[in-house]
Design a protein around this motif. Structure first.
Motif, PDB file in Angstrom:
ATOM      1  N   LEU A  79      -8.398   4.248   7.535  1.00  0.00           N
ATOM      2  CA  LEU A  79      -7.476   3.709   6.536  1.00  0.00           C
ATOM      3  C   LEU A  79      -6.946   2.352   6.973  1.00  0.00           C
ATOM      4  O   LEU A  79      -6.945   1.388   6.178  1.00  0.00           O
ATOM      5  CB  LEU A  79      -6.320   4.692   6.313  1.00  0.00           C
ATOM      6  N   GLN A 124      -7.095   8.227   9.655  1.00  0.00           N
ATOM      7  CA  GLN A 124      -6.041   7.213   9.670  1.00  0.00           C
ATOM      8  C   GLN A 124      -6.552   5.885  10.225  1.00  0.00           C
ATOM      9  O   GLN A 124      -6.191   4.814   9.718  1.00  0.00           O
ATOM     10  CB  GLN A 124      -4.857   7.703  10.503  1.00  0.00           C
ATOM     11  N   SER A 127      -3.492  10.236  -3.276  1.00  0.00           N
ATOM     12  CA  SER A 127      -3.290   8.933  -3.911  1.00  0.00           C
ATOM     13  C   SER A 127      -3.300   7.837  -2.855  1.00  0.00           C
ATOM     14  O   SER A 127      -2.583   7.919  -1.845  1.00  0.00           O
ATOM     15  CB  SER A 127      -1.950   8.931  -4.658  1.00  0.00           C
ATOM     16  N   VAL A 128      -4.142   6.817  -3.079  1.00  0.00           N
ATOM     17  CA  VAL A 128      -4.143   5.598  -2.265  1.00  0.00           C
ATOM     18  C   VAL A 128      -4.085   4.432  -3.248  1.00  0.00           C
ATOM     19  O   VAL A 128      -5.027   4.223  -4.021  1.00  0.00           O
ATOM     20  CB  VAL A 128      -5.393   5.490  -1.372  1.00  0.00           C
ATOM     21  N   GLN A 137      -9.620   8.317  -1.184  1.00  0.00           N
ATOM     22  CA  GLN A 137      -8.970   9.585  -1.504  1.00  0.00           C
ATOM     23  C   GLN A 137      -9.925  10.752  -1.258  1.00  0.00           C
ATOM     24  O   GLN A 137     -11.130  10.563  -1.100  1.00  0.00           O
ATOM     25  CB  GLN A 137      -8.495   9.582  -2.964  1.00  0.00           C
ATOM     26  N   THR A 145      -7.954  -1.124   4.902  1.00  0.00           N
ATOM     27  CA  THR A 145      -6.878  -1.741   4.117  1.00  0.00           C
ATOM     28  C   THR A 145      -6.302  -2.983   4.766  1.00  0.00           C
ATOM     29  O   THR A 145      -5.696  -3.824   4.083  1.00  0.00           O
ATOM     30  CB  THR A 145      -5.737  -0.739   3.891  1.00  0.00           C
ATOM     31  N   TRP A 167       0.849  -1.189   0.000  1.00  0.00           N
ATOM     32  CA  TRP A 167       0.000   0.000   0.000  1.00  0.00           C
ATOM     33  C   TRP A 167       0.887   1.242   0.000  1.00  0.00           C
ATOM     34  O   TRP A 167       1.913   1.278   0.673  1.00  0.00           O
ATOM     35  CB  TRP A 167      -0.898   0.056   1.244  1.00  0.00           C
ATOM     36  N   HIS A 189      -5.914   1.922  -7.861  1.00  0.00           N
ATOM     37  CA  HIS A 189      -6.152   3.184  -7.170  1.00  0.00           C
ATOM     38  C   HIS A 189      -7.488   3.102  -6.429  1.00  0.00           C
ATOM     39  O   HIS A 189      -8.530   2.866  -7.039  1.00  0.00           O
ATOM     40  CB  HIS A 189      -6.165   4.340  -8.168  1.00  0.00           C
ATOM     41  N   ARG A 214      -5.898  13.891   0.464  1.00  0.00           N
ATOM     42  CA  ARG A 214      -5.380  12.533   0.261  1.00  0.00           C
ATOM     43  C   ARG A 214      -5.407  12.272  -1.243  1.00  0.00           C
ATOM     44  O   ARG A 214      -6.417  11.881  -1.829  1.00  0.00           O
ATOM     45  CB  ARG A 214      -6.223  11.537   1.044  1.00  0.00           C
ATOM     46  N   VAL A 249       0.269   5.594   0.253  1.00  0.00           N
ATOM     47  CA  VAL A 249      -0.675   6.691   0.453  1.00  0.00           C
ATOM     48  C   VAL A 249       0.099   8.001   0.397  1.00  0.00           C
ATOM     49  O   VAL A 249       1.119   8.151   1.076  1.00  0.00           O
ATOM     50  CB  VAL A 249      -1.409   6.569   1.802  1.00  0.00           C
ATOM     51  N   ASP A 274      -0.427  12.071   0.950  1.00  0.00           N
ATOM     52  CA  ASP A 274      -1.227  13.211   1.386  1.00  0.00           C
ATOM     53  C   ASP A 274      -0.466  14.483   1.038  1.00  0.00           C
ATOM     54  O   ASP A 274       0.704  14.622   1.429  1.00  0.00           O
ATOM     55  CB  ASP A 274      -1.476  13.154   2.889  1.00  0.00           C
TER      56      ASP A 274
END
Length: 574
Positions: A274, A271, A212-213, A228, A278, A196, A223, A210, A198, A200
């Motif tokens: 996230l 967070q 890009s994840v 995001q 994930t 992964w 993506h 944010r 990320v 910011d």
């Protein structure tokens, strides 16, 4: 117009720090090992100072030489057959590889054992090359620079770490587009270090986004746009890892347990979400900084990959984040400069006058390459005697100075044309004399014309051409021909040669086309090919209404990799 970018009147070169991607030689100096770049034939293009010291050779002794013939030797110092050279074979394979137990020749004829890594490299001008990184010593031989499937994911040897940093530098400094830089950054670290990534970013209004994840699913980078978007503001006192990174404090290890405690800010809530979504079991977070400010933060996380990040991983991520921060800052500065130049140019390009009986259409198309902004322009205005003045020009350069020079040139031309009732050649001659002492323009091309209607209703064009591509005249029956008369020297050369005028009576219903060289110049093709292509398509489009004529002409004729294009089309009544 392609030419010296940002030059003074005396030819002294000026360039802002964000005006182009860094040169290969500059990039190599960031690599903590010996390094050189070779072209597709294996000739050395650039070398860093560490390679000079390791091999006791000056840069001039490297550049232009065949790397194999100059450096590659047997353990006894004898020239090595190309078929026996592992590095040469990797070069021809065209993919990343690494190895050891090779020997390079020093200037005194002695040899030094080296470990090496080789990887494809693209320069700032999109030239495909190869980067070679080496250092002395002989760690265990390893022939592929990609992760070893027998080792845990994310576990890198010293040479692989050096190679990753070298690749990070070369890839990120060869683009001036923020989105492209972010995409390359993610490709560099996922799945090599984590599954992964990320990113910011802090916007110019101090908001956090944010951006890009990305998750590695096999060989595919997916993506996650659902993760995001906008983030809460940065808390100034929070000790949580992402908040600290966004304040530029430090890089930190993190895991799901880090955010299990009651959240102290909105960022902590995001967070926690996230990590929950994930399944990341281990993460490392580092600030993205430039020399001026904090730009954001980079988070790498492992969910499917085994093993946790450890404190020994922090220096590598910090080094990657530092390089990424500098590249992003440079790209932001350049895009900001480009936006200012485009805005300035759009405001400076004039509206067309309303002339009874005439149709006029103009188009301006900036180049898609971010490094190309500048000096193409057009103009049309009514003169005191009732004639219509037409002009098109191109100032050397592709930057904010070129756009400013275009404005100076256009305004001076208007002043001379309005105040002096003289032939076009004399007006342009006055302009040429004034360029060097008054303006910042080093060189430019120009067509200046007067279009008048006689008592019998016929339209007459008088013009002079200062080094510009010739006007194209297209009749309503599809006969297209270039007006090649009236051609003289371009502006700014300092020569005082007579400038000719030319005059022609334009057929009823015909279309006059003035354009800049971006429409007809294409890499790998000569100018005649571009002129013929323009004439062919203009003739085929002669029956179209004028707006459709210009739009279709641009679509059909412009090269794939085009420079700025300005176009002014005038159609006479039928």
């Amino acid at each position: 117009m392609t030419g010296p970018e940002g030059t003074d009147g005396d030819g002294t070169r000026r360039r802002s720090p964000a005006s182009s991607a860094e040169s290969p030689a500059g990039v190599l100096e960031h690599i903590g090992a010996g390094a050189y770049v070779v072209d597709d034939e294996g000739r050395i293009l650039a070398v860093n100072s560490r390679a000079e010291r390791l091999l006791d050779r000056a840069a001039a002794d490297f550049v232009g030489q065949d790397a194999h013939d100059l450096l590659h030797r047997s353990p006894q110092g004898e020239p090595l057959s190309r078929t026996q050279c592992g590095l040469r074979q990797a070069f021809h394979a065209g993919r990343p590889a690494q190895g050891a137990q090779e020997y390079f020749a020093r200037a005194d004829g002695s040899v030094v054992p080296v470990s090496w890594l080789i990887t494809p490299y693209v320069t700032g001008d999109s030239t495909a090359c190869t980067l070679v990184v080496f250092h002395t010593g002989q760690p265990a031989a390893h022939t592929d620079a990609r992760p070893d499937p027998e080792r845990p994911a994310g576990s890198l040897t010293e040479l692989e770490r050096l190679a990753l940093l070298a690749e990070t530098t070369t890839r990120l400094t060869s683009t001036l587009d923020v989105d492209e830089a972010l995409s390359r950054l993610v490709e560099l670290v996922v799945p090599r270090l984590a599954d992964w990534a990320v990113v910011d970013l802090i916007t110019e209004r101090d908001e956090v986004w944010r951006t890009s994840v990305v998750h590695a699913e096999g060989d595919t980078l997916v993506h996650r746009e659902d993760l995001q978007g906008p983030m809460p503001p940065i808390p100034q006192e929070s000790p949580m890892p992402l908040s600290r990174a966004l304040r530029g404090v430090a890089s930190t290890l993190a895991g799901p347990q880090t955010y299990r405690q009651p959240p102290d800010s909105g960022i902590a809530v995001e967070q926690r979400r996230l990590f929950d979504v994930t399944g990341i079991h281990s993460a490392v977070i580092a600030p993205l900084r430039s020399t001026r400010e904090v730009l954001g933060a980079l988070t790498l996380g492992r969910a499917e990959q085994p093993g946790d990040f450890t404190p020994s991983d922090l220096p590598l991520l910090e080094d990657i984040a530092r390089r990424a921060g500098l590249a992003l800052d440079n790209a932001r500065l350049y895009q900001r400069q480009r936006k200012v130049a485009e805005t300035m140019q759009n405001h400076l390009l004039p509206q067309m006058p309303q002339v009874p009986g005439l149709q006029m259409t103009v188009r301006y198309l900036p180049a898609p390459d971010a490094s190309q902004v500048g000096g193409d322009w057009y103009d049309a205005f009514t003169l005191p005697d009732g004639a219509t003045a037409l002009a098109i020009g191109d100032v050397v350069g592709h930057d904010l100075e070129a756009a400013a020079g275009m404005a100076q040139l256009r305004n001076m031309l208007r002043a001379y044309a309005w105040s002096q009732e003289e032939p076009p050649s004399r007006i342009v001659d006055r302009l040429d004399q004034a360029i060097m002492p008054i303006t910042d323009v080093s060189m430019a091309t120009l067509i200046f014309a007067r279009l008048t209607r006689a008592d019998d209703g016929k339209w007459q064009l008088s013009w002079t051409n200062a080094g510009h591509p010739p006007p194209l005249l297209v009749t309503r029956d599809g006969l297209a021909s270039y007006l090649t008369e009236g051609h003289g020297m371009l502006l700014g050369t300092g020569t005082r040669l007579p400038r000719p005028d030319a005059t022609v009576v334009l057929p009823p219903g015909s279309t006059l086309l003035l354009y800049t060289d971006g429409l007809i110049e294409a890499p790998g093709h000569n100018l005649d090919e571009g002129l013929n292509r323009l004439r062919q398509h203009a003739a085929a489009l002669a029956h179209r209404f004028l707006p459709s004529f210009t739009d279709q002409l641009l679509r059909r004729v412009r090269p794939a990799d085009y420079d700025d294009i300005a176009l002014l089309a005038v159609r006479l009544p039928g």
